[in-house]
Design a protein around this motif. Sequence first.
Motif, mmCIF file in Angstrom:
data_model
loop_
_atom_site.group_PDB
_atom_site.id
_atom_site.type_symbol
_atom_site.label_atom_id
_atom_site.label_comp_id
_atom_site.label_asym_id
_atom_site.label_seq_id
_atom_site.Cartn_x
_atom_site.Cartn_y
_atom_site.Cartn_z
ATOM 1 N N ALA A 68 0.829 -1.210 0.000
ATOM 2 C CA ALA A 68 0.000 0.000 0.000
ATOM 3 C C ALA A 68 0.863 1.259 0.000
ATOM 4 O O ALA A 68 0.528 2.254 -0.660
ATOM 5 C CB ALA A 68 -0.929 -0.008 1.212
ATOM 6 N N ILE A 69 1.979 1.224 0.722
ATOM 7 C CA ILE A 69 2.900 2.359 0.720
ATOM 8 C C ILE A 69 3.494 2.550 -0.668
ATOM 9 O O ILE A 69 3.595 3.676 -1.169
ATOM 10 C CB ILE A 69 3.999 2.153 1.777
ATOM 11 C CG1 ILE A 69 3.398 2.318 3.171
ATOM 12 C CG2 ILE A 69 5.167 3.100 1.563
ATOM 13 C CD1 ILE A 69 4.301 1.889 4.287
ATOM 14 N N TYR A 70 3.886 1.445 -1.287
ATOM 15 C CA TYR A 70 4.440 1.522 -2.646
ATOM 16 C C TYR A 70 3.447 2.207 -3.583
ATOM 17 O O TYR A 70 3.783 3.187 -4.262
ATOM 18 C CB TYR A 70 4.782 0.126 -3.160
ATOM 19 C CG TYR A 70 5.256 0.143 -4.593
ATOM 20 C CD1 TYR A 70 6.611 0.216 -4.894
ATOM 21 C CD2 TYR A 70 4.350 0.115 -5.648
ATOM 22 C CE1 TYR A 70 7.046 0.272 -6.211
ATOM 23 C CE2 TYR A 70 4.778 0.169 -6.968
ATOM 24 C CZ TYR A 70 6.122 0.243 -7.238
ATOM 25 O OH TYR A 70 6.536 0.307 -8.549
ATOM 26 N N TRP A 71 2.234 1.687 -3.630
ATOM 27 C CA TRP A 71 1.273 2.225 -4.600
ATOM 28 C C TRP A 71 0.821 3.626 -4.236
ATOM 29 O O TRP A 71 0.574 4.455 -5.120
ATOM 30 C CB TRP A 71 0.087 1.278 -4.744
ATOM 31 C CG TRP A 71 0.434 0.065 -5.542
ATOM 32 C CD1 TRP A 71 0.408 -1.240 -5.133
ATOM 33 C CD2 TRP A 71 0.900 0.045 -6.894
ATOM 34 N NE1 TRP A 71 0.829 -2.068 -6.153
ATOM 35 C CE2 TRP A 71 1.133 -1.309 -7.240
ATOM 36 C CE3 TRP A 71 1.145 1.032 -7.851
ATOM 37 C CZ2 TRP A 71 1.595 -1.695 -8.500
ATOM 38 C CZ3 TRP A 71 1.604 0.660 -9.104
ATOM 39 C CH2 TRP A 71 1.823 -0.684 -9.416
ATOM 40 N N GLY A 72 0.738 3.927 -2.951
ATOM 41 C CA GLY A 72 0.396 5.291 -2.571
ATOM 42 C C GLY A 72 1.403 6.295 -3.095
ATOM 43 O O GLY A 72 1.037 7.388 -3.551
ATOM 44 N N ALA A 73 2.678 5.919 -3.056
ATOM 45 C CA ALA A 73 3.717 6.803 -3.580
ATOM 46 C C ALA A 73 3.607 6.949 -5.093
ATOM 47 O O ALA A 73 3.763 8.046 -5.638
ATOM 48 C CB ALA A 73 5.093 6.262 -3.196
ATOM 49 N N VAL A 74 3.337 5.850 -5.778
ATOM 50 C CA VAL A 74 3.159 5.915 -7.233
ATOM 51 C C VAL A 74 1.982 6.819 -7.580
ATOM 52 O O VAL A 74 2.074 7.700 -8.446
ATOM 53 C CB VAL A 74 2.952 4.505 -7.824
ATOM 54 C CG1 VAL A 74 2.533 4.589 -9.292
ATOM 55 C CG2 VAL A 74 4.229 3.680 -7.688
ATOM 56 N N PHE A 75 0.858 6.622 -6.902
ATOM 57 C CA PHE A 75 -0.327 7.440 -7.189
ATOM 58 C C PHE A 75 -0.040 8.922 -6.967
ATOM 59 O O PHE A 75 -0.554 9.773 -7.705
ATOM 60 C CB PHE A 75 -1.493 7.013 -6.297
ATOM 61 C CG PHE A 75 -1.966 5.600 -6.489
ATOM 62 C CD1 PHE A 75 -1.788 4.929 -7.693
ATOM 63 C CD2 PHE A 75 -2.605 4.926 -5.454
ATOM 64 C CE1 PHE A 75 -2.231 3.620 -7.863
ATOM 65 C CE2 PHE A 75 -3.057 3.632 -5.618
ATOM 66 C CZ PHE A 75 -2.866 2.975 -6.829
#
Length: 235
Positions: A93-100
Amino acid sequence: MSKLKAVFFDLDDTLYTSFQAGDRRAYECLEAWAQQTFGEAGRGFDAAFLAARKQLAAEQPDMPPIHDRVLFAQRALENMGFNPIPHARKAAAIYWGAVFSQMTVRPGAPEFLDELRGRGIKVAVVTNMLADIQLEKLVRLGLAERVDFLVTSEEAGIDKPQRAIFDLAMRKCGVQPDEALMVGDNFAHDVGGAHGADISGIWLNWTHKERPACDFAFDEAHDFHEVAEHIRALF
């Protein structure tokens, strides 16, 4: 080409920019999270995450590429000696939150998608990734109501440039190859893959790479406004 009835767009680095920027930011956030969560023992989680991705790919050489960041996080945590069960989903979730957080829709893209659909031309996003993640991107980018169909490699069971993903897009849109057009930034995956399915392509060469030598015709654009002009010429 027969009358244009559908346009297929890649998502990452085509309808928005830039996945690479988001990916870099994601690794920074993962490293900060791991050190905050595990202290000094968490140092190097960013490298472990990348190594896990490569490790999983090497273990399954005959399978489509793995895109699930939960699996990357799980393996990285295991390799570092941590129990992944309480933490792997949080790391993903941290990974994708940063991408978003780094996504910016390309200027002109929303309006042109509306224009295509207003002309009765189907719009499909044809992309290598998990359906859930790409759906979330489309919502966050304000494109969810501007796209008729999403076709992911997860659904097709194979990544671009394999033909199956393009065949699925054509079935969803109800079109033949000469009634469709593919737009994407990755020449091999998008333009080359589309050609393998007998679909014409437009290469969105926004990074100004050298034009590849190939034995088939394609159009080239350097921003989304040029993409739109190429397509309007087919109306």
